[in-house]
Design a protein around this motif. Sequence first.
Motif, PDB file in Angstrom:
ATOM      1  N   GLU A  17      -1.589  -2.593  -9.816  1.00 33.75           N
ATOM      2  CA  GLU A  17      -0.611  -2.550  -8.709  1.00 33.75           C
ATOM      3  C   GLU A  17       0.595  -3.439  -9.051  1.00 33.75           C
ATOM      4  N   GLU A  50       4.392  -1.491  -3.821  1.00 37.57           N
ATOM      5  CA  GLU A  50       3.315  -1.780  -4.787  1.00 37.57           C
ATOM      6  C   GLU A  50       2.939  -3.259  -4.779  1.00 37.57           C
ATOM      7  N   HIS A  53       0.716  -3.652  -1.988  1.00 38.95           N
ATOM      8  CA  HIS A  53      -0.637  -3.148  -2.304  1.00 38.95           C
ATOM      9  C   HIS A  53      -1.416  -4.208  -3.094  1.00 38.95           C
ATOM     10  N   GLU A  94       0.848   7.054 -10.682  1.00 40.30           N
ATOM     11  CA  GLU A  94       0.136   7.165  -9.400  1.00 40.30           C
ATOM     12  C   GLU A  94      -1.214   7.880  -9.587  1.00 40.30           C
ATOM     13  N   VAL A  97      -3.559   5.343 -10.899  1.00 41.20           N
ATOM     14  CA  VAL A  97      -3.996   4.437  -9.830  1.00 41.20           C
ATOM     15  C   VAL A  97      -5.076   5.117  -8.977  1.00 41.20           C
ATOM     16  N   GLN A 127      -2.861   6.789  -1.623  1.00 40.76           N
ATOM     17  CA  GLN A 127      -2.667   7.487  -2.896  1.00 40.76           C
ATOM     18  C   GLN A 127      -2.426   8.977  -2.699  1.00 40.76           C
ATOM     19  N   GLU A 130       1.163   9.222  -1.669  1.00 39.21           N
ATOM     20  CA  GLU A 130       2.128   8.899  -2.734  1.00 39.21           C
ATOM     21  C   GLU A 130       2.172   9.985  -3.806  1.00 39.21           C
TER      22      GLU A 130
END
Length: 175
Positions: A17, A50, A53, A94, A97, A127, A130
Motif C-alpha cells: 500500500e 493508498e 489504506h 491494483e 493488491v 479493491q 478500484e
Amino acid sequence: MISKKMTKALNEQIVLEGYASFLYLSMASWFDKEGLEGSAQFMRRQSDEERAHMLRIFDYLSEVDAHAIAPAVKQPPKEFDSVQEVFEMVYAHEQKVTQSINKLLTIAKSESDYTTENFLQWYIKEQREEENLMRSILDKIKLIGNGPQSLYYIDKEVEAVNNAELDGASETEDL
Ligand code: OFO
C-alpha cells in the motif's frame, strides 16, 4: 490474539500500500509535468487514498497489540511513455493488491482469525471498486485514442471521474 504469520503478512501489505502511494504520487508528478492537470489531481488523490489504506493496517495492528512496521521507501518509476501506459500500470498494481488481500483472507480463515477476516472485508470491497474504476478509465482511453490530439480529451475525462469521486465521497460524509 493475532498470530506472528498474520502480523507478518499484514506488514507486507503495508509495504504494498505504501509503494502504491509513492507510485501514484510519481505518476501525479509526471502528469503535472506533461500539463495534464485533471489526471495529476486524480493520481494525487489516489496516492492519498493508498496512504490511508496503509495507515488503516497500521492502526489495526496496533489495536490488536501487534507491531506495525514502517516500510522502506522504494523509488518508483518517474518517467512514463503515455497516459495509457500509466493507467495500465495502475490497473496491474491494483490487481496485484487484490491478489494479496485475497491471500491475507486465506490466512485469516485458515487460522480462524475472525477479527482480521472482518477487518479485511473493507479491502475486498475497496479493491473491487478500484479495479472497476481503473478499467473504466482504460476503456475511455481506448475509445478516445491515445494520440497527441486525444490527450486534452482524456485529461478532461479523468478530471470528470475525479470530480464524480469527490462528490461521491462528500455525499458519503454527509450521511
Ligand atoms: Fe487499491 O490498493 Fe490500497 O487497498
